[in-house]
Write a protein that holds these residues in place. Sequence first.
Motif, PDB file in Angstrom:
ATOM      1  N   ARG A 130       0.821  -1.210   0.000  1.00  0.00           N
ATOM      2  CA  ARG A 130       0.000   0.000   0.000  1.00  0.00           C
ATOM      3  C   ARG A 130       0.854   1.258   0.000  1.00  0.00           C
ATOM      4  NH1 ARG A 130      -5.285  -0.693   3.224  1.00  0.00           N
ATOM      5  NH2 ARG A 130      -6.611  -1.699   1.668  1.00  0.00           N
ATOM      6  N   ARG A 137      -0.940   2.610 -17.004  1.00  0.00           N
ATOM      7  CA  ARG A 137      -1.862   1.500 -16.742  1.00  0.00           C
ATOM      8  C   ARG A 137      -3.248   1.813 -17.304  1.00  0.00           C
ATOM      9  NH1 ARG A 137      -2.460  -2.644 -11.851  1.00  0.00           N
ATOM     10  NH2 ARG A 137      -4.704  -2.838 -11.747  1.00  0.00           N
ATOM     11  N   ARG A 190     -11.528  -4.777 -17.724  1.00  0.00           N
ATOM     12  CA  ARG A 190     -12.645  -4.609 -16.778  1.00  0.00           C
ATOM     13  C   ARG A 190     -13.627  -5.762 -16.928  1.00  0.00           C
ATOM     14  NH1 ARG A 190     -13.647   1.714 -17.899  1.00  0.00           N
ATOM     15  NH2 ARG A 190     -11.688   2.418 -16.987  1.00  0.00           N
ATOM     16  N   SER A 191     -14.272  -6.112 -15.826  1.00  0.00           N
ATOM     17  CA  SER A 191     -15.096  -7.325 -15.871  1.00  0.00           C
ATOM     18  C   SER A 191     -16.242  -7.212 -16.875  1.00  0.00           C
ATOM     19  CB  SER A 191     -15.598  -7.690 -14.480  1.00  0.00           C
ATOM     20  OG  SER A 191     -16.221  -6.588 -13.881  1.00  0.00           O
ATOM     21  N   LYS A 192     -16.845  -6.028 -16.998  1.00  0.00           N
ATOM     22  CA  LYS A 192     -17.966  -5.899 -17.949  1.00  0.00           C
ATOM     23  C   LYS A 192     -17.506  -6.046 -19.390  1.00  0.00           C
ATOM     24  CE  LYS A 192     -21.483  -3.532 -15.450  1.00  0.00           C
ATOM     25  NZ  LYS A 192     -21.941  -2.241 -14.965  1.00  0.00           N
ATOM     26  N   PHE A 212      -1.430  -6.532  -4.184  1.00  0.00           N
ATOM     27  CA  PHE A 212      -2.258  -5.515  -3.536  1.00  0.00           C
ATOM     28  C   PHE A 212      -1.657  -4.162  -3.841  1.00  0.00           C
ATOM     29  CE2 PHE A 212      -5.187  -4.371   0.032  1.00  0.00           C
ATOM     30  CZ  PHE A 212      -6.228  -5.175  -0.366  1.00  0.00           C
ATOM     31  N   GLY A 213      -2.361  -3.070  -3.482  1.00  0.00           N
ATOM     32  CA  GLY A 213      -1.844  -1.736  -3.789  1.00  0.00           C
ATOM     33  C   GLY A 213      -2.054  -1.390  -5.262  1.00  0.00           C
ATOM     34  N   VAL A 214      -1.461  -0.292  -5.703  1.00  0.00           N
ATOM     35  CA  VAL A 214      -1.739   0.211  -7.056  1.00  0.00           C
ATOM     36  C   VAL A 214      -1.293  -0.739  -8.164  1.00  0.00           C
ATOM     37  CG1 VAL A 214      -1.758   2.668  -6.439  1.00  0.00           C
ATOM     38  CG2 VAL A 214       0.400   1.576  -7.091  1.00  0.00           C
ATOM     39  N   HIS A 215      -0.372  -1.653  -7.846  1.00  0.00           N
ATOM     40  CA  HIS A 215       0.090  -2.601  -8.865  1.00  0.00           C
ATOM     41  C   HIS A 215      -0.700  -3.916  -8.834  1.00  0.00           C
ATOM     42  CE1 HIS A 215       3.705  -0.510 -10.406  1.00  0.00           C
ATOM     43  NE2 HIS A 215       3.708   0.061  -9.211  1.00  0.00           N
ATOM     44  N   VAL A 216      -1.797  -3.947  -8.123  1.00  0.00           N
ATOM     45  CA  VAL A 216      -2.588  -5.193  -8.031  1.00  0.00           C
ATOM     46  C   VAL A 216      -2.834  -5.736  -9.443  1.00  0.00           C
ATOM     47  CG1 VAL A 216      -4.895  -4.116  -8.134  1.00  0.00           C
ATOM     48  CG2 VAL A 216      -4.563  -6.208  -6.798  1.00  0.00           C
ATOM     49  N   MET A 269      -6.941  -9.588 -12.974  1.00  0.00           N
ATOM     50  CA  MET A 269      -7.655 -10.415 -11.978  1.00  0.00           C
ATOM     51  C   MET A 269      -9.053 -10.823 -12.455  1.00  0.00           C
ATOM     52  SD  MET A 269      -8.908  -8.068  -8.827  1.00  0.00           S
ATOM     53  CE  MET A 269      -7.778  -6.802  -8.491  1.00  0.00           C
ATOM     54  N   HIS A 270      -9.736  -9.897 -13.142  1.00  0.00           N
ATOM     55  CA  HIS A 270     -11.098 -10.243 -13.593  1.00  0.00           C
ATOM     56  C   HIS A 270     -11.058 -11.270 -14.724  1.00  0.00           C
ATOM     57  CE1 HIS A 270     -12.529  -7.131 -10.984  1.00  0.00           C
ATOM     58  NE2 HIS A 270     -11.762  -6.233 -11.578  1.00  0.00           N
ATOM     59  N   MET A 301      -8.339   3.638  -7.621  1.00  0.00           N
ATOM     60  CA  MET A 301      -7.498   3.355  -8.784  1.00  0.00           C
ATOM     61  C   MET A 301      -8.266   2.602  -9.864  1.00  0.00           C
ATOM     62  SD  MET A 301      -5.292  -0.004  -7.597  1.00  0.00           S
ATOM     63  CE  MET A 301      -4.960  -0.425  -9.309  1.00  0.00           C
ATOM     64  N   SER A 317      -9.579  -0.533  -9.765  1.00  0.00           N
ATOM     65  CA  SER A 317      -9.259  -1.959  -9.930  1.00  0.00           C
ATOM     66  C   SER A 317     -10.512  -2.775 -10.235  1.00  0.00           C
ATOM     67  CB  SER A 317      -8.600  -2.519  -8.662  1.00  0.00           C
ATOM     68  OG  SER A 317      -9.574  -2.744  -7.645  1.00  0.00           O
ATOM     69  N   TYR A 356     -16.450  -6.905  -7.854  1.00  0.00           N
ATOM     70  CA  TYR A 356     -16.416  -8.368  -7.824  1.00  0.00           C
ATOM     71  C   TYR A 356     -17.034  -8.881  -6.522  1.00  0.00           C
ATOM     72  CZ  TYR A 356     -14.820 -13.137  -7.357  1.00  0.00           C
ATOM     73  OH  TYR A 356     -14.795 -14.493  -7.152  1.00  0.00           O
ATOM     74  N   LEU A 394     -17.971   0.614 -11.928  1.00  0.00           N
ATOM     75  CA  LEU A 394     -16.994   1.615 -12.363  1.00  0.00           C
ATOM     76  C   LEU A 394     -17.658   2.529 -13.385  1.00  0.00           C
ATOM     77  CD1 LEU A 394     -13.683  -0.419 -12.931  1.00  0.00           C
ATOM     78  CD2 LEU A 394     -14.345   0.911 -10.913  1.00  0.00           C
ATOM     79  N   PRO A 427      -7.617  -2.542  -3.137  1.00  0.00           N
ATOM     80  CA  PRO A 427      -6.150  -2.564  -3.092  1.00  0.00           C
ATOM     81  C   PRO A 427      -5.538  -1.291  -2.518  1.00  0.00           C
ATOM     82  CG  PRO A 427      -6.953  -3.241  -5.260  1.00  0.00           C
ATOM     83  CD  PRO A 427      -8.141  -2.723  -4.499  1.00  0.00           C
ATOM     84  N   VAL A 428      -6.283  -0.171  -2.634  1.00  0.00           N
ATOM     85  CA  VAL A 428      -5.725   1.106  -2.180  1.00  0.00           C
ATOM     86  C   VAL A 428      -6.484   1.702  -0.995  1.00  0.00           C
ATOM     87  CG1 VAL A 428      -4.629   1.692  -4.370  1.00  0.00           C
ATOM     88  CG2 VAL A 428      -7.038   2.266  -4.017  1.00  0.00           C
TER      89      VAL A 428
END
Lengths: 424, 72
Positions: A88, A122, A130-132, A365-369, A373-374, B12, B14, B19, B27, B54-55
Motif C-alpha cells: 500500500r 496502466r 474490466r469485468s464488464k 495488492f496496492g496500485v500494482h494489483v 484479476m477479472h 485506482m 481496480s 467483484y 466503475l 487494493p488502495v
Amino acid sequence: MAFESLGGNDMAAQREAINGILPFDPNELKDTVSGNIVNPYPRYEELRRESPVHVGAVDFGEGASDLNPDVPLPITVVGFDETVAVLRDNGLYSSCVYEIVTEAVMGRTILQMDEPEHREHRALVSPTFRSKVLARWEEELVRGIVDDLIDSFIDKGHVDLVQAITFNFPVQVIARILGLPQQDYPSFQRWAIELNSVAANWERGMAASAALRDYFAAVLDERRKNPADDLISELVHVELDGQRLDDEEIYSFLRLLLPAGVETTYRASGNLLFGLLTHPDQLNAVREDRSLIPQAFEESLRWEPPVAVVLRRAMESTELAGVPIEGGADVALMLGGANRDHRKYENPDEFNIFRKERQHVGFGFGVHVCMGMHLARMETRIALEAILDRLDDLKLDPAPGQDIRIEGLAFRSPVSLPVSFTAR
Amino acid sequence: MAEIRIDLEKCMGSGNCSYWAPGSFDLDDDGKVLVRDPATDEESRLVMAAEGCPVGAISIWHGERRIDQGAP
C-alpha cells in the motif's frame, strides 16, 4: 531460434515458421520454475513465528547466498499485515527494483513504474480488462476454446489436465484479446514463459524477448493497416499527453501482458484443480453447486498463489514490524507466507473452500494489483465449469511412483495432473 | 443499515469492489468507483469489498462506527 533469421516484416514467412513449431510439453520448461521447492511454507511459518520481517534472504537450507557488501541488506517479509503495508505504501516502497531484470527483457513497463507515471500508463490498457468488457468473451471465446481442448481427449478416459487444458487455454484467450493470431500460440507461449523465467536462464530469456519483438513488429504493421477489435489495434492508436505510443513502448506493453496472461492463469488454474483433486469431497461439493467456484478459486489463490514473490525497494530508511530497513534495501514479499499467516487464518495450511472468507494477496495488492484479476477469475471459472460439465468421476490417477505436487519458489504450480474420468 | 464511504482521490479503478459486491459497486467510464444500491448485497460482502480494495478507498460504517478493518 528459427525466427531470428527471418527479419521482422514478412508475416507470411513468419507464420509458416511458427506453424512448423509443434505444441510442447510443459515438462520441457520445468527449469523455469526457479527453484524446485515443493513446500516453502514450514520455513515461512518458522520465520514468521520469530518475526514477520527478516533481514536477509530466505534460506531453505542450501546455505545463504553470498551477499554483496556494497548494497543494503535485503529484507524478507512473511507476514500478511506487513506485506499489505508495503504494497500500500508505494511511495516509500518503490517498484523501481524491477528495472534490473524486467527492463532488460521487456523494456520499460508499468511493472517498474511508480506514481504518477504508472497510473497514466496502466490506464491505457486497464479498460480492456474490466469485468464488464470481458463478459463478452465468456461464451464467445473461453468456453469454445476449453470445449475444443476437451474434445481432443474426451474418448480417452485418462488425461493430464495440465498438458491438455491449463497449459493451453489461457494463452489462446489472451492471444485473442491482444489480437495475436491464435494459431501462432505454441511459439509465443514458449517465448512468453522463457521470457518470464529469464532469472533462471538469462540467454534464453533474452532470445525470447528478441523473438517476441520481431513477431510483434509484424503484427503491429498489420494492425496499423487493418485495425481490428483488439488491444493491439487500441495501442497503435491510443494517445498519452497528445502523443501516440512509439513502437518500443507498445512492444514493452505486449512483452508484459502476453507472459502475464499466458503464465499466471495457467499456474493459478492448475493450483485450483490440484486443490480440488486432492480434496475430493470439496470437488464434489463444487460439482453439485457451481456457485461455489468463485470462493474455491479465491481459496486456491490464498493457499497457493501462482506468483509467490513480489519485490520492492525501500526508498529511504524506515522500520517495519520493529525491524530497521536501510534506504535502498530490496524487500522480498513472500505472498505465500502472507497468505498462510497463522495470525490471520485458522489452519492456514489447509485448503478449505468453506473457510470464512477473508481477503488474500494472491493477486498482489496496492496500485500494482493484478490488472488481469477479472480475466483470471472469469476464464478459470469457465474452464472449471466446462471440465465439470463434461468429465464425470474425475480423480487423480498418477503412474506408479509418480508424485503429483505443486512446486516452485517465485512461480508455483503442478507440473502435471494426470486424471481418469468418464465422459458425460 | 450500512453506509458506504468512498475516497475518490484514492480510487485506482481496480474493480475488485464490484467483484465482491456487484450490486453495490460499479466503475464509471473513467474507471472510478460508483456506488449503486448497497441494500442488494449482504453486509459481509460490503466488508469484503472494502477490505479487498487494493488502495483502501472504501470504508463501511454503522453511523459513526467503522465496521471494516480498513485493510484485508
